[in-house]
Design a protein around this motif. Structure first.
Motif, PDB file in Angstrom:
ATOM      1  N   ASP A 220       0.827  -1.213   0.000  1.00 17.21           N
ATOM      2  CA  ASP A 220       0.000   0.000   0.000  1.00 17.21           C
ATOM      3  C   ASP A 220       0.859   1.260   0.000  1.00 17.21           C
ATOM      4  N   ILE A 224       1.029   4.291  -2.888  1.00 16.53           N
ATOM      5  CA  ILE A 224       0.870   5.728  -2.624  1.00 16.53           C
ATOM      6  C   ILE A 224       2.091   6.504  -3.102  1.00 16.53           C
ATOM      7  N   TYR A 237      -5.002  14.366  -0.716  1.00 21.76           N
ATOM      8  CA  TYR A 237      -5.594  13.339   0.128  1.00 21.76           C
ATOM      9  C   TYR A 237      -4.741  13.156   1.379  1.00 21.76           C
ATOM     10  N   ASP A 239      -5.040  11.665   5.851  1.00 22.29           N
ATOM     11  CA  ASP A 239      -5.747  10.703   6.709  1.00 22.29           C
ATOM     12  C   ASP A 239      -7.136  11.205   7.112  1.00 22.29           C
ATOM     13  N   ILE A 246     -11.001   7.516  -0.792  1.00 21.09           N
ATOM     14  CA  ILE A 246      -9.788   6.682  -0.707  1.00 21.09           C
ATOM     15  C   ILE A 246      -9.988   5.368  -1.452  1.00 21.09           C
ATOM     16  N   PHE A 250      -7.545   4.882  -4.453  1.00 22.31           N
ATOM     17  CA  PHE A 250      -6.419   4.005  -4.113  1.00 22.31           C
ATOM     18  C   PHE A 250      -6.794   2.526  -3.989  1.00 22.31           C
ATOM     19  N   LYS A 254      -9.801   2.757   4.382  1.00 25.39           N
ATOM     20  CA  LYS A 254      -9.314   3.954   5.083  1.00 25.39           C
ATOM     21  C   LYS A 254      -8.221   3.561   6.099  1.00 25.39           C
ATOM     22  N   PHE A 257      -5.025   2.827   4.255  1.00 24.67           N
ATOM     23  CA  PHE A 257      -4.451   4.086   3.777  1.00 24.67           C
ATOM     24  C   PHE A 257      -3.731   4.812   4.922  1.00 24.67           C
ATOM     25  N   LYS A 258      -4.348   4.865   6.094  1.00 23.61           N
ATOM     26  CA  LYS A 258      -3.738   5.552   7.229  1.00 23.61           C
ATOM     27  C   LYS A 258      -2.456   4.844   7.684  1.00 23.61           C
TER      28      LYS A 258
END
Length: 281
Positions: A220, A224, A237, A239, A246, A250, A254, A257-258
């Motif tokens: 991931d 990014i 984008y 957090d 997201i 992506f 979420k 992503f964080k």
């Protein structure tokens, strides 16, 4: 008589603190604390012979976990940096794995509670543990149940190599873990739980010590990074961005992503702003 092995000896006579045993030629003491019961003169006993701290051959009625020329997995119960580490073999005296068999870096030594695979040898008329070569270790136990892909096993680190480490299961399966597939530094004897990737040869497997969550995080984070590089190093984008956006941009949750953003930030790959994420040049 042969030290390191079970010997059949006769009771010659009893003293205040021990029984004197003989094979007809030589004599050894069996301390009464080691006796399972009172013995009679000429009674035959099965005893294990070892050298005590004064270098004298001594008898034990306990059957040790390992005997001369055998290879076993033994627990570390003591450490003395001047000598090495001591292993429990099931009798009153522990077996020394000499510092000659261990790395110069003390951080790579086994710790109390670790397990190592060793062979019992005689050196200078005393019993020692010895770490043999990895292929020799594998060959000692040729008949093993195969491991399966994605199987997580219990193993102990035995060999620290330039390109990775080699660990062994209790059943003596040899498992190689490439340095790209672990995150921390390991020591000899340390217990690990590798996940099998594949069987690379008849007696060897390759595995990873990276948990699945870490593997996904790595992918991931890379995704990014690639996105930032393709968009001039800036993206609107953070957090705080909604899960729906997201997922659309992506193709990840979420929380994923964080975690990825957090990983990139800790690695100093990005700068965080209230409304955007910036790639460090």
């Amino acid at each position: 008589m042969e030290i390191g092995k079970i010997n059949t000896l006769k009771v010659l006579r009893e003293t205040d603190i021990a029984y004197l045993l003989t094979d007809g030629e030589s004599e050894v003491f069996l301390h009464k604390k080691e006796a399972k019961k009172p013995y009679l003169d000429n009674e035959e006993l099965e005893v294990f012979l070892y050298t005590d701290n004064q270098g004298r051959i001594t008898a034990s009625t306990a059957i040790p976990f390992i005997q001369l020329d055998e290879v076993k997995r033994l627990e570390v119960v003591g450490i003395r940096h001047r000598y090495g580490v001591f292993l429990n073999i099931g009798i009153v005296k522990d077996l020394l794995l000499s510092l000659d068999d261990l790395p110069e870096d003390l951080n790579k030594w086994p710790q109390v509670g670790d397990f190592v695979f060793v062979k019992m040898i005689v050196k200078h008329d005393k019993l020692f543990a010895h770490i043999i070569g990895r292929k020799q270790l594998t060959d000692y136990f040729p008949d093993k149940e195969p491991l399966l892909e994605n199987q997580v096993v219990n193993a102990n680190v035995m060999y620290l190599l330039e390109h990775g480490l080699v660990c062994f299961t209790e059943s003596f399966h040899e498992i190689f873990v490439h340095r790209n597939n672990f995150r921390k530094k390991y020591r000899i004897g340390e217990t690990v739980n590798p996940k099998i990737i594949k069987q690379s040869s008849i007696d060897e497997y390759t595995a990873t010590l990276i948990e699945q969550k870490e593997i996904m995080l790595e992918k991931d984070a890379l995704f990014i990074l690639n996105y930032l590089e393709e968009h001039s190093g800036i993206m609107p984008y953070t957090d705080k961005t909604s899960p729906e956006i997201i997922s659309e941009i992506f193709h990840m949750s979420k929380s994923s992503f964080k975690r990825a953003i957090g990983s990139l930030y800790k690695a100093k790959k990005i700068k965080l702003d209230k409304e955007k994420t910036i790639l460090n040049k």
